[in-house]
Scaffold this motif. Structure first.
Motif, PDB file in Angstrom:
ATOM      1  N   VAL A 141       0.830  -1.200   0.000  1.00 43.57           N
ATOM      2  CA  VAL A 141       0.000   0.000   0.000  1.00 43.57           C
ATOM      3  C   VAL A 141       0.872   1.261   0.000  1.00 43.57           C
ATOM      4  CG1 VAL A 141      -0.277   0.153   2.525  1.00 43.57           C
ATOM      5  CG2 VAL A 141      -2.016   1.103   1.031  1.00 43.57           C
ATOM      6  N   GLY A 142       0.442   2.237  -0.791  1.00 45.40           N
ATOM      7  CA  GLY A 142       1.143   3.505  -0.844  1.00 45.40           C
ATOM      8  C   GLY A 142       0.409   4.569  -0.052  1.00 45.40           C
ATOM      9  N   VAL A 143       1.147   5.578   0.377  1.00 43.90           N
ATOM     10  CA  VAL A 143       0.571   6.721   1.093  1.00 43.90           C
ATOM     11  C   VAL A 143       1.206   8.006   0.579  1.00 43.90           C
ATOM     12  CG1 VAL A 143       0.027   5.484   3.232  1.00 43.90           C
ATOM     13  CG2 VAL A 143       2.245   6.563   2.988  1.00 43.90           C
ATOM     14  N   SER A 144       0.501   9.107   0.768  1.00 47.47           N
ATOM     15  CA  SER A 144       1.080  10.424   0.554  1.00 47.47           C
ATOM     16  C   SER A 144       1.093  11.101   1.925  1.00 47.47           C
ATOM     17  CB  SER A 144       0.257  11.225  -0.454  1.00 47.47           C
ATOM     18  OG  SER A 144      -0.740  11.975   0.170  1.00 47.47           O
ATOM     19  N   PHE A 145       1.787  12.209   2.039  1.00 48.59           N
ATOM     20  CA  PHE A 145       1.848  12.851   3.358  1.00 48.59           C
ATOM     21  C   PHE A 145       0.501  13.388   3.794  1.00 48.59           C
ATOM     22  CE2 PHE A 145       3.207  16.274   0.503  1.00 48.59           C
ATOM     23  CZ  PHE A 145       2.451  17.346   0.938  1.00 48.59           C
ATOM     24  N   TYR A 146      -0.424  13.549   2.868  1.00 47.49           N
ATOM     25  CA  TYR A 146      -1.773  13.984   3.231  1.00 47.49           C
ATOM     26  C   TYR A 146      -2.525  12.915   4.017  1.00 47.49           C
ATOM     27  CZ  TYR A 146      -1.222  17.844  -0.062  1.00 47.49           C
ATOM     28  OH  TYR A 146      -0.782  18.955  -0.718  1.00 47.49           O
ATOM     29  N   ALA A 147      -2.099  11.659   3.927  1.00 45.71           N
ATOM     30  CA  ALA A 147      -2.781  10.555   4.616  1.00 45.71           C
ATOM     31  C   ALA A 147      -2.739  10.719   6.139  1.00 45.71           C
ATOM     32  CB  ALA A 147      -2.151   9.223   4.228  1.00 45.71           C
ATOM     33  N   PHE A 148      -1.857  11.548   6.628  1.00 49.79           N
ATOM     34  CA  PHE A 148      -1.664  11.686   8.069  1.00 49.79           C
ATOM     35  C   PHE A 148      -2.484  12.820   8.676  1.00 49.79           C
ATOM     36  CE2 PHE A 148       2.370  10.281   6.051  1.00 49.79           C
ATOM     37  CZ  PHE A 148       2.191   8.943   6.303  1.00 49.79           C
ATOM     38  N   PHE A 149      -3.374  13.413   7.861  1.00 51.60           N
ATOM     39  CA  PHE A 149      -4.168  14.542   8.303  1.00 51.60           C
ATOM     40  C   PHE A 149      -5.614  14.390   7.862  1.00 51.60           C
ATOM     41  CE2 PHE A 149       0.184  15.863   7.884  1.00 51.60           C
ATOM     42  CZ  PHE A 149       0.405  16.496   9.093  1.00 51.60           C
ATOM     43  N   ALA A 150      -6.514  15.039   8.587  1.00 43.13           N
ATOM     44  CA  ALA A 150      -7.927  15.081   8.197  1.00 43.13           C
ATOM     45  C   ALA A 150      -8.044  15.931   6.936  1.00 43.13           C
ATOM     46  CB  ALA A 150      -8.753  15.693   9.325  1.00 43.13           C
ATOM     47  N   ASN A 151      -9.158  15.872   6.296  1.00 36.55           N
ATOM     48  CA  ASN A 151      -9.359  16.637   5.063  1.00 36.55           C
ATOM     49  C   ASN A 151      -9.512  18.133   5.317  1.00 36.55           C
ATOM     50  OD1 ASN A 151      -9.164  14.435   3.409  1.00 36.55           O
ATOM     51  ND2 ASN A 151     -11.343  14.003   3.458  1.00 36.55           N
ATOM     52  N   LYS A 152      -9.539  18.523   6.567  1.00 37.65           N
ATOM     53  CA  LYS A 152      -9.636  19.937   6.918  1.00 37.65           C
ATOM     54  C   LYS A 152      -8.230  20.499   7.094  1.00 37.65           C
ATOM     55  CE  LYS A 152     -13.769  18.953   9.536  1.00 37.65           C
ATOM     56  NZ  LYS A 152     -14.318  18.818  10.859  1.00 37.65           N
ATOM     57  N   ASN A 153      -8.089  21.765   6.909  1.00 40.56           N
ATOM     58  CA  ASN A 153      -6.801  22.422   7.108  1.00 40.56           C
ATOM     59  C   ASN A 153      -6.729  22.956   8.538  1.00 40.56           C
ATOM     60  OD1 ASN A 153      -4.297  23.451   6.613  1.00 40.56           O
ATOM     61  ND2 ASN A 153      -5.028  25.229   5.491  1.00 40.56           N
TER      62      ASN A 153
ATOM     63  N   PRO B 295      -2.229  23.409   9.969  1.00 41.21           N
ATOM     64  CA  PRO B 295      -1.325  23.830   8.896  1.00 41.21           C
ATOM     65  C   PRO B 295       0.158  23.729   9.250  1.00 41.21           C
ATOM     66  CG  PRO B 295      -2.510  25.714   9.779  1.00 41.21           C
ATOM     67  CD  PRO B 295      -3.113  24.487  10.380  1.00 41.21           C
ATOM     68  N   GLN B 296       0.519  24.034  10.491  1.00 49.18           N
ATOM     69  CA  GLN B 296       1.931  23.936  10.879  1.00 49.18           C
ATOM     70  C   GLN B 296       2.417  22.499  10.833  1.00 49.18           C
ATOM     71  OE1 GLN B 296       2.173  26.216  14.620  1.00 49.18           O
ATOM     72  NE2 GLN B 296       4.106  26.974  13.791  1.00 49.18           N
ATOM     73  N   SER B 297       1.614  21.570  11.336  1.00 45.45           N
ATOM     74  CA  SER B 297       1.993  20.155  11.323  1.00 45.45           C
ATOM     75  C   SER B 297       2.069  19.625   9.897  1.00 45.45           C
ATOM     76  CB  SER B 297       0.997  19.328  12.134  1.00 45.45           C
ATOM     77  OG  SER B 297       1.039  19.701  13.485  1.00 45.45           O
ATOM     78  N   LEU B 298       1.107  20.019   9.073  1.00 44.01           N
ATOM     79  CA  LEU B 298       1.106  19.603   7.676  1.00 44.01           C
ATOM     80  C   LEU B 298       2.385  20.072   6.983  1.00 44.01           C
ATOM     81  CD1 LEU B 298      -0.370  18.351   5.208  1.00 44.01           C
ATOM     82  CD2 LEU B 298      -1.350  20.598   4.834  1.00 44.01           C
TER      83      LEU B 298
END
Length: 72
Positions: free
Chosen positions: A24-36, A39-42
């Motif tokens: 399975v692949g992931v992007s760094f967005y996988a570690f966050f909810a769909n809301k912004n 922002p600092q952690s993202l």
């Protein structure tokens, strides 16, 4: 990267690997909810992903987990 983010990444990688297998692949967005709402952690994870390790958009979760566990 802060330890709390490292722990989150490992937990999510473990969950995705358990559900879909080692390929399975992931992007760094996988570690966050769909809301912004973090922002600092993202941006912190994005910098680690893009600038530090120059990873592609999607990377095998197993590879990401190994990098995090190695402290890289």
């Amino acid at each position: 990267m802060r330890q709390i983010l490292r722990d989150r990444i490992v937990a999510i990688c473990d969950k995705k690997i358990a559900a879909k297998g080692e390929g399975v692949g992931v992007s760094f967005y996988a570690f966050f909810a769909n809301k912004n709402d973090e922002p600092q952690s993202l941006m912190e994870v994005a910098k680690w992903w893009i600038e530090t390790h120059q990873l592609d958009h999607f990377v095998k979760a197993q590879k990401v987990k190994l990098l995090i566990e190695a402290g890289l």
